[in-house]
Scaffold this active site. Sequence first.
Site, PDB file in Angstrom:
ATOM      1  N   TRP A 158      -3.608   6.413   6.381  1.00 17.44           N
ATOM      2  CA  TRP A 158      -3.679   5.139   6.768  1.00 17.44           C
ATOM      3  C   TRP A 158      -2.015   4.214   7.964  1.00 17.44           C
ATOM      4  O   TRP A 158      -2.166   2.979   7.757  1.00 17.44           O
ATOM      5  CB  TRP A 158      -3.404   4.028   5.270  1.00 17.44           C
ATOM      6  CG  TRP A 158      -3.960   2.854   5.345  1.00 17.44           C
ATOM      7  CD1 TRP A 158      -5.407   1.810   5.448  1.00 17.44           C
ATOM      8  CD2 TRP A 158      -2.645   1.640   5.637  1.00 17.44           C
ATOM      9  NE1 TRP A 158      -4.541   0.322   5.856  1.00 17.44           N
ATOM     10  CE2 TRP A 158      -3.541   0.076   5.597  1.00 17.44           C
ATOM     11  CE3 TRP A 158      -0.793   1.638   5.467  1.00 17.44           C
ATOM     12  CZ2 TRP A 158      -2.499  -0.618   5.874  1.00 17.44           C
ATOM     13  CZ3 TRP A 158       0.162   0.458   4.851  1.00 17.44           C
ATOM     14  CH2 TRP A 158      -1.062  -0.929   5.019  1.00 17.44           C
ATOM     15  N   TYR A 192     -11.035  -4.460  -5.171  1.00 19.00           N
ATOM     16  CA  TYR A 192      -9.977  -3.666  -3.988  1.00 19.00           C
ATOM     17  C   TYR A 192      -8.506  -4.425  -3.696  1.00 19.00           C
ATOM     18  O   TYR A 192      -7.799  -5.865  -4.303  1.00 19.00           O
ATOM     19  CB  TYR A 192     -10.460  -3.938  -2.567  1.00 19.00           C
ATOM     20  CG  TYR A 192      -9.273  -3.207  -1.970  1.00 19.00           C
ATOM     21  CD1 TYR A 192      -9.184  -2.528  -1.722  1.00 19.00           C
ATOM     22  CD2 TYR A 192      -8.705  -4.164  -1.227  1.00 19.00           C
ATOM     23  CE1 TYR A 192      -7.890  -1.795  -0.675  1.00 19.00           C
ATOM     24  CE2 TYR A 192      -7.969  -3.271   0.709  1.00 19.00           C
ATOM     25  CZ  TYR A 192      -7.498  -1.941   0.018  1.00 19.00           C
ATOM     26  OH  TYR A 192      -6.828  -1.219   1.688  1.00 19.00           O
ATOM     27  N   HIS A 193      -7.462  -3.535  -4.700  1.00 15.40           N
ATOM     28  CA  HIS A 193      -6.214  -4.299  -5.129  1.00 15.40           C
ATOM     29  C   HIS A 193      -5.677  -4.982  -6.147  1.00 15.40           C
ATOM     30  O   HIS A 193      -5.157  -5.714  -6.018  1.00 15.40           O
ATOM     31  CB  HIS A 193      -5.877  -4.748  -3.384  1.00 15.40           C
ATOM     32  CG  HIS A 193      -5.652  -4.820  -2.234  1.00 15.40           C
ATOM     33  ND1 HIS A 193      -5.520  -5.176  -1.048  1.00 15.40           N
ATOM     34  CD2 HIS A 193      -4.716  -3.256  -2.113  1.00 15.40           C
ATOM     35  CE1 HIS A 193      -5.441  -4.175  -0.222  1.00 15.40           C
ATOM     36  NE2 HIS A 193      -4.660  -3.061  -0.739  1.00 15.40           N
ATOM     37  N   TYR A 205      -0.973   4.279   1.713  1.00 12.18           N
ATOM     38  CA  TYR A 205      -2.619   5.124   1.182  1.00 12.18           C
ATOM     39  C   TYR A 205      -2.778   6.669   0.423  1.00 12.18           C
ATOM     40  O   TYR A 205      -3.223   7.230   0.225  1.00 12.18           O
ATOM     41  CB  TYR A 205      -3.927   4.781   1.813  1.00 12.18           C
ATOM     42  CG  TYR A 205      -4.467   3.628   2.193  1.00 12.18           C
ATOM     43  CD1 TYR A 205      -3.915   2.485   0.786  1.00 12.18           C
ATOM     44  CD2 TYR A 205      -5.208   2.893   2.701  1.00 12.18           C
ATOM     45  CE1 TYR A 205      -4.081   1.000   1.820  1.00 12.18           C
ATOM     46  CE2 TYR A 205      -5.694   1.766   2.409  1.00 12.18           C
ATOM     47  CZ  TYR A 205      -5.153   1.276   1.723  1.00 12.18           C
ATOM     48  OH  TYR A 205      -5.498  -0.342   1.873  1.00 12.18           O
ATOM     49  N   CYS A 236       0.029  -1.011  -0.334  1.00 10.92           N
ATOM     50  CA  CYS A 236       0.010  -0.084  -0.078  1.00 10.92           C
ATOM     51  C   CYS A 236       0.837   0.903   0.097  1.00 10.92           C
ATOM     52  O   CYS A 236       0.427   2.396   0.894  1.00 10.92           O
ATOM     53  CB  CYS A 236      -0.957   0.015   0.981  1.00 10.92           C
ATOM     54  SG  CYS A 236      -2.610  -1.233   0.819  1.00 10.92           S
ATOM     55  N   HIS A 259      -4.038   0.654  -6.143  1.00 12.30           N
ATOM     56  CA  HIS A 259      -5.574   1.195  -5.517  1.00 12.30           C
ATOM     57  C   HIS A 259      -6.224   2.512  -6.421  1.00 12.30           C
ATOM     58  O   HIS A 259      -6.351   3.393  -6.089  1.00 12.30           O
ATOM     59  CB  HIS A 259      -4.427   1.969  -4.218  1.00 12.30           C
ATOM     60  CG  HIS A 259      -4.176   1.045  -3.721  1.00 12.30           C
ATOM     61  ND1 HIS A 259      -2.851   0.689  -2.980  1.00 12.30           N
ATOM     62  CD2 HIS A 259      -4.803   0.445  -2.293  1.00 12.30           C
ATOM     63  CE1 HIS A 259      -2.828  -0.360  -1.956  1.00 12.30           C
ATOM     64  NE2 HIS A 259      -3.963  -0.658  -1.430  1.00 12.30           N
TER      65      HIS A 259
HETATM   66 CU    CU Z   1      -4.269  -1.436   0.194  1.00 11.00          CU
END
Ligand code: CU
Length: 508
Positions: free
Chosen positions: A158, A358-359, A140, A96, A448
């Site tokens: 994050w 997601y991802h 993030y 991330c 992301h």
């Molecule tokens: Cu992530």
Amino acid sequence: MQQILARGTPKNQGVDINDFHSLVGHWERRIPVPLVPAAVVVLPLSHKVLMWAADRGDVFGNDTSNPGRTITSIFDPMSGIVTERNVSITNHDMFCPGLSMDVSGRPTVTGGKSEQRVSIYDETLDVWISGPDMKIGRGYHAQATLSDGRTFTIGGSWSGPIGGMDGEAFDPSTGTWSWLHECKVAPMLTNDLRGVFCSDNHPWLFSWKNSSVFQAGPSSAMNWYGTSGNGRHAAAGYRARDTDAMNGNAVMYDAVHGHILTLGGATSYSGAYSTRSAHIITLTEPFVPPSVQAINPMHHPRAYANSVILPTGEVFINGGTSFAKQWTDINATMIPELWSPETQKFIPMARTPIPRTYHSTAILLPDATVLVGGGGLCWGYCEDPSANHFDIQIFSPPYLFNAKGFLSSRPSITSVSTKTIAVGSSFRVTTNMEVGHFSFLRYGSSTHAINTDQRRIVLASKLLQETVSAYMITTPKDPGILIPGYWMLFAIGSEGIPSVAETILVNL
Ligand SMILES: [Cu+2]
Ligand SMILES: *[C@@H]1O[C@H](CO)[C@@H](O)[C@H](O)[C@H]1NC(C)=O
Ligand SMILES: *[C@@H]1O[C@H](CO)[C@@H](O)[C@H](O)[C@H]1NC(C)=O
Ligand SMILES: *[C@@H]1O[C@H](CO)[C@@H](O)[C@H](O)[C@H]1NC(C)=O
Ligand SMILES: *[C@@H]1O[C@H](CO)[C@@H](O)[C@H](O)[C@H]1NC(C)=O
């Protein structure tokens, strides 16, 4: 240490004949990879694809300790070979992170699980280099390469501290980070259900003229940032009032005219419905509020989708979910769409065989196909392991096919007078046939739902000699439009069929 893990099928082989390919494109074979590719980069010299997830390939740890390593993988589209490498030399779990391509074509990876660490991959030496730590830990966040060659970053609660994540910039020529205290993050916060931990995540950053940065979202409020001295901030109006678009997309499909397309998103990171919204934002000068136009929406609502600008200016939108929730494919949006800048409409594409939520990632390859991959990568252990996608897949857009479903014959670039140019300079190109126009697409990075590198420039060109299809191409004079670094040069045939790209390095 690298080892060969798998051999995928080289692309565009064994394409079955299907009359609909020219209308909806075609998904090539799925290629297994040893990790969930949650971050991907196309390397400009070899055209190989570098990817990673975290310190492991499928999950990230529950604890706050820094495992200080990342499992990476490289896919070679030419041979289909996939390799794996355990990178521990930079003491960085690149889960991330912030990600962008610097002016030398080096993926620059900041923060994430190892919140302050910086890792830079040098493709020519095949080494990972430790950069100096960021001033503050972030995860993030997003970052963008500036017109002066520095890297700007902002947001990212994050990881590291929560709140107050104002801007800073990295100068690769001096190897130092500087605070930009006046680049305040507060004006870009969304109204997330989980508060500031999520509300400063994944800003949609666009480098623009005079080292400025335009932030187009995900907050409904838009902002301008200046990056000299202590920095500068000015509000830039609203994209759409009261509709934050977390994990939506924003792509600069026409940098010469300052046009950005924004797509989808949800009001919160998790636990909120996604939208079908689409807007065109048009930038002029830095610190001047842009114009915003709401356009016909997408066919499907999406958050966590990925959008890829094609050499023609069309935008391919894949994956996402109608209800934002991490680590599940239950509400996945399975029909990709293709947006046309001429008609400003969305056309449904061939259904994806694999949910990408997601991802997940997507990126343009130099042969004008799109590589998509990933999705999943859950926390500690996976409630639904089927949401982890250890694979990539290539989508061949409709422009590669003729009406019978066969691969069309494509124009090709037969020579370029130089592979390294200065911003604003001209160069000579020959093609195997007369073409309609040329475009530049900057080598990208995707994680992301963010790719701050990708942008498209329609190049001014003049036919010099009809008999040999020789053209003089002139590049934009402003490095805020033509961000220095590696670009893909495409020749687009009169029927909209792109060539394979030549790689051009643009220096300041
Ligand atoms: Cu992530
Ligand atoms: C990666 O390397 C580190 C350090 O050598 C080691 O501790 C770790 O177990 C390795 N991870 C994998 C998945 O091979
Ligand atoms: C560029 O930015 C600097 C610093 O903010 C400012 O002083 C200068 O006037 C700007 N130049 C132009 C042409 O806008
Ligand atoms: C799927 O979407 C519905 C709303 O349409 C929502 O109530 C439900 O929680 C979602 N399921 C998951 C697993 O995200
Ligand atoms: C990680 O967190 C999950 C969810 O709270 C928990 O069920 C799991 O046992 C944890 N795993 C480890 C290795 O601590």
